[in-house]
Design a protein around this motif. Structure first.
Motif, mmCIF file in Angstrom:
data_model
loop_
_atom_site.group_PDB
_atom_site.id
_atom_site.type_symbol
_atom_site.label_atom_id
_atom_site.label_comp_id
_atom_site.label_asym_id
_atom_site.label_seq_id
_atom_site.Cartn_x
_atom_site.Cartn_y
_atom_site.Cartn_z
ATOM 1 N N TYR A 88 14.200 26.713 4.384
ATOM 2 C CA TYR A 88 13.943 26.220 5.737
ATOM 3 C C TYR A 88 15.220 25.763 6.424
ATOM 4 O O TYR A 88 15.337 25.830 7.640
ATOM 5 N N GLU A 89 16.162 25.292 5.668
ATOM 6 C CA GLU A 89 17.409 24.743 6.189
ATOM 7 C C GLU A 89 18.387 25.892 6.386
ATOM 8 O O GLU A 89 19.172 26.190 5.522
ATOM 9 N N MET A 90 18.298 26.542 7.551
ATOM 10 C CA MET A 90 19.064 27.764 7.769
ATOM 11 C C MET A 90 20.335 27.573 8.580
ATOM 12 O O MET A 90 21.090 28.495 8.758
ATOM 13 N N GLU A 91 20.543 26.397 9.084
ATOM 14 C CA GLU A 91 21.679 26.211 9.982
ATOM 15 C C GLU A 91 22.884 25.585 9.294
ATOM 16 O O GLU A 91 23.865 25.240 9.943
ATOM 17 N N SER B 183 15.035 25.872 12.926
ATOM 18 C CA SER B 183 14.995 26.495 11.604
ATOM 19 C C SER B 183 13.565 26.532 11.070
ATOM 20 O O SER B 183 13.176 27.491 10.404
ATOM 21 N N ARG C 179 11.855 29.439 12.864
ATOM 22 C CA ARG C 179 12.338 30.699 12.303
ATOM 23 C C ARG C 179 11.663 31.016 10.973
ATOM 24 O O ARG C 179 11.220 32.131 10.731
#
Length: 139
Positions: A84-87, A96, A99
């Motif tokens: 979930y932590e895509m940034e 995120s 997304r």
């Protein structure tokens, strides 16, 4: 009815005395953790051993199994959090979250994601840290 831990205990308690000796423990730990020496097994289970007799009872084995399950749960949670932590900022943002939900076939607006995060955002910074995510997932 016996629980899973009791079945495991009884399987490795070769002499059926209600206690697991270091040798029996070595067999058990080796079956779930790969190759460990007898000395390494003794170090792992030493804090759980009852009394000074150097054997493990059913209650202590249950603690050992539960602690391994907790470690696995934590690793799984960390992997899920990273999805979930895509940034790259070590938190889940509304973007995120949107997304990741889209990748899973669930369409949500950024505002809906803000609302989802707000319920578990304990410090009010608008994002979910791992600790907040953990609370959300274990609730």
């Amino acid at each position: 009815m016996m629980n899973k831990c009791e079945n495991v205990f009884n399987y490795f308690d070769k002499n059926r005395d209600g206690k697991l000796t270091p040798l029996e423990l070595h067999s058990y730990i080796g079956s779930i953790s790969g190759d460990l020496s007898l000395e390494e097994v003794q170090l792992v289970v030493a804090p759980l051993l009852s009394g000074e007799n150097g054997v493990l009872g059913k209650d202590e084995l249950e603690c050992l199994v539960e602690s391994e399950n907790e470690e696995e749960k934590m690793e799984d949670l960390k992997k899920t959090f990273r999805m979930y932590e895509m940034e790259g900022i070590e938190c889940i943002t509304p973007r995120s979250l949107k997304r990741m939900l889209s990748k899973m076939g669930e369409s949500r607006s950024v505002d809906e994601c803000v609302g989802m995060i707000d319920r578990f955002d304990l410090n009010g910074d608008g994002v979910l840290s791992f600790d907040e995510f953990k609370i959300m997932m274990l609730s």
